[in-house]
Design a protein around this motif. Structure first.
Motif, PDB file in Angstrom:
ATOM      1  N   THR A 176      91.663 -22.717  72.105  1.00 33.05           N
ATOM      2  CA  THR A 176      92.606 -22.251  71.091  1.00 33.05           C
ATOM      3  C   THR A 176      94.049 -22.464  71.541  1.00 33.05           C
ATOM      4  O   THR A 176      94.908 -22.870  70.749  1.00 33.05           O
ATOM      5  CB  THR A 176      92.368 -20.763  70.785  1.00 33.05           C
ATOM      6  OG1 THR A 176      91.027 -20.597  70.301  1.00 33.05           O
ATOM      7  CG2 THR A 176      93.334 -20.248  69.737  1.00 33.05           C
ATOM      8  N   ALA A 233      89.317 -26.600  65.359  1.00 35.16           N
ATOM      9  CA  ALA A 233      89.103 -25.161  65.555  1.00 35.16           C
ATOM     10  C   ALA A 233      87.648 -24.779  65.283  1.00 35.16           C
ATOM     11  O   ALA A 233      87.079 -23.930  65.969  1.00 35.16           O
ATOM     12  CB  ALA A 233      90.044 -24.373  64.643  1.00 35.16           C
ATOM     13  N   LYS A 258      96.978 -24.686  69.680  1.00 35.65           N
ATOM     14  CA  LYS A 258      98.283 -24.141  69.317  1.00 35.65           C
ATOM     15  C   LYS A 258      99.409 -25.011  69.873  1.00 35.65           C
ATOM     16  O   LYS A 258     100.415 -25.268  69.205  1.00 35.65           O
ATOM     17  CB  LYS A 258      98.420 -22.703  69.834  1.00 35.65           C
ATOM     18  CG  LYS A 258      97.627 -21.683  69.032  1.00 35.65           C
ATOM     19  CD  LYS A 258      97.874 -20.267  69.530  1.00 35.65           C
ATOM     20  CE  LYS A 258      97.131 -19.247  68.678  1.00 35.65           C
ATOM     21  NZ  LYS A 258      97.333 -17.853  69.167  1.00 35.65           N
ATOM     22  N   ASP A 312      94.870 -18.344  61.120  1.00 31.75           N
ATOM     23  CA  ASP A 312      93.737 -18.741  61.957  1.00 31.75           C
ATOM     24  C   ASP A 312      93.072 -19.949  61.321  1.00 31.75           C
ATOM     25  O   ASP A 312      92.491 -19.848  60.227  1.00 31.75           O
ATOM     26  CB  ASP A 312      92.741 -17.580  62.050  1.00 31.75           C
ATOM     27  CG  ASP A 312      91.529 -17.918  62.913  1.00 31.75           C
ATOM     28  OD1 ASP A 312      91.493 -19.044  63.464  1.00 31.75           O
ATOM     29  OD2 ASP A 312      90.637 -17.068  63.027  1.00 31.75           O
ATOM     30  N   ARG A 331      90.353 -21.378  61.894  1.00 30.70           N
ATOM     31  CA  ARG A 331      88.912 -21.241  61.703  1.00 30.70           C
ATOM     32  C   ARG A 331      88.567 -20.579  60.381  1.00 30.70           C
ATOM     33  O   ARG A 331      87.450 -20.724  59.879  1.00 30.70           O
ATOM     34  CB  ARG A 331      88.315 -20.444  62.860  1.00 30.70           C
ATOM     35  CG  ARG A 331      88.294 -21.191  64.181  1.00 30.70           C
ATOM     36  CD  ARG A 331      87.900 -20.300  65.329  1.00 30.70           C
ATOM     37  NE  ARG A 331      88.858 -19.213  65.515  1.00 30.70           N
ATOM     38  CZ  ARG A 331      88.809 -18.309  66.474  1.00 30.70           C
ATOM     39  NH1 ARG A 331      87.810 -18.345  67.337  1.00 30.70           N
ATOM     40  NH2 ARG A 331      89.724 -17.374  66.580  1.00 30.70           N
ATOM     41  N   SER A 332      89.518 -19.821  59.821  1.00 31.52           N
ATOM     42  CA  SER A 332      89.273 -19.155  58.542  1.00 31.52           C
ATOM     43  C   SER A 332      89.675 -20.015  57.352  1.00 31.52           C
ATOM     44  O   SER A 332      89.451 -19.635  56.208  1.00 31.52           O
ATOM     45  CB  SER A 332      90.037 -17.824  58.493  1.00 31.52           C
ATOM     46  OG  SER A 332      91.442 -18.053  58.476  1.00 31.52           O
TER      47      SER A 332
END
Length: 421
Positions: free
Chosen positions: A301, A245, A305, A345, A347-348
């Protein structure tokens, strides 16, 4: 993509599962011809992915891959107890630090992969020439990888490492090298070494599942190998999803994005197929899916998923196969409990694996009912509790023996997460 590269890709796909032609490789008239003949047999799907890279990256990655396979040959086929010294000598020779060749290997190979590695070891001079032709920066990058990989191989020969530690130590540096090659900015901004180590573990486990490595060594049957590998996938899979990601938006080359997406899809397919879970894409569609994932951040993305949901399905198949009847459940329960790897998410999420595991563990805990229990938890909640426990123990397994400081840091992370929940 040029007509030549497209033709090479088609030929590579055709020959990927065919018996390697060792005689043709031995008869190669130049290092470049050897590389062309050996890449797909030596690297399989990774060799296919390599074909999508831009020309300057492709030549460097090819040389690095073949050099790593040479080290693998000396690790697996050298006579004990001198194998560790042979690996070290091979590293020094390939990196141009010494002119002494490692001792010759016995001409015995158990499987096709070892047969290719044996040929590459016999032609180690040609592999060294491929490395010497790289620009100075590329030689230095590959040299560091070979030194790191060779060091862990030698350690493993002296005292066998756990398979996950071995995968993290040998394939993790290779993954980090690939990340720096295609997305230098991402590696410069954040230390991605732990996440790269997770992908290294996944690759190691996928190889064991695909090849039945311990079956070849006579230490278990294929079902035992598959079960042992899949039980260790969850924590590395979390790290792998977070790495991909973060990496996706930083890869400038369209071809490099195709290469990374293709490896992601094919590796996930191997692990899912091993337990009968739905694969992200069936074989005829994998290449097209990788190309589609490369065209935009939204498509990237969506690819992640889909891979995450397939990996979740594989995890639930393992629970369904458990001898403990309390963990089996309906399709509805599995669906309700699913989405573990796709939770939030990625990426976080933090790049440090300990923090990442704590983060996801408590994200799972927060989905449990907050009101007082009046009976037993539903099947989907039981599954989530089991997975949260598995993650917590997985974080403990990553700690080095007798590392009290690391244990204290992890305990503090769990305490802070619990107090803030």
């Amino acid at each position: 993509m040029s007509a030549g590269r497209l033709g090479a890709l088609v030929i590579g796909l055709w020959h990927r599962h065919r018996t390697p032609d060792s005689a043709a490789m031995r008869a190669a008239r130049s290092p470049a011809e050897l590389a062309r003949l050996a890449l797909i047999p030596a690297a399989r799907n990774l060799g296919i992915a390599n074909g999508f890279l831009p020309a300057n990256l492709r030549s460097e990655a090819t040389a690095a891959l073949l050099a790593c396979r040479v080290l693998k040959a000396y690790e697996r086929l050298s006579a004990r107890p001198l194998a560790a010294d042979s690996v070290g000598t091979a590293v020094a020779y390939l990196n141009g630090e010494a002119d002494a060749l490692p001792p010759p290997l016995p001409a015995i190979a158990v499987c096709d992969g070892e047969a290719v590695d044996l040929v590459l070891a016999e032609r180690i001079r040609d592999v060294r020439e491929l490395l010497s032709e790289l620009p100075s920066e590329g030689r230095q990058r590959v040299g560091r990888v070979l030194a790191d990989v060779g060091r862990v191989m030698a350690l493993n020969l002296d005292c066998p490492l756990p398979r996950t530690a071995y995968g993290e130590g040998t394939l993790g540096p290779v993954v980090l090298y690939a990340c720096s090659l295609v997305a230098e900015d991402a590696c410069a901004e954040t230390d991605l070494s732990e996440l790269a180590g997770c992908v290294g573990v996944i690759a190691q486990l996928a190889d064991e599942v695909r090849d039945g490595e311990r079956v070849l060594d006579g230490t278990g049957d294929r079902d035992e190998v598959t079960l042992a590998a899949m039980q260790r996938v969850l924590v590395p899979a979390l790290g792998g999803i977070v790495l991909l990601a973060r990496l996706g938006p930083c890869i400038r080359s369209l071809g490099a994005r195709v290469a990374i997406a293709y490896m992601t899809i094919t590796t996930a397919a191997t692990l899912c197929a091993a337990v009968g879970a739905p694969e992200p894409h069936r074989r005829p569609r994998r290449l097209a899916a990788a190309v589609l994932a490369s065209v935009s951040s939204a498509r990237w993305t969506a690819m992640l998923k889909r891979v995450s949901w397939s990996a979740d399905a594989a995890m639930h198949r393992l629970l369904d196969a458990s001898p403990h009847h309390s963990v089996t459940g309906s399709t509805a329960a599995r669906s309700a409990a699913g989405g573990i790897l796709a939770l939030g998410d990625p990426r976080s999420r933090p790049p440090a694996v300990g923090s990442l595991v704590v983060d996801v563990t408590f994200a799972l805990v927060e989905t449990l009912p907050s009101e007082p229990l009046t009976g037993e938890l539903g099947e989907c909640h039981v599954r989530r509790m089991m997975i949260a426990d598995h993650l917590a123990f997985g974080a403990l397994e990553r700690l080095r023996p007798r590392d009290a400081d690391a244990l204290r840091i992890l305990a503090n992370q769990f305490q802070v997460a619990a107090a803030s929940g």
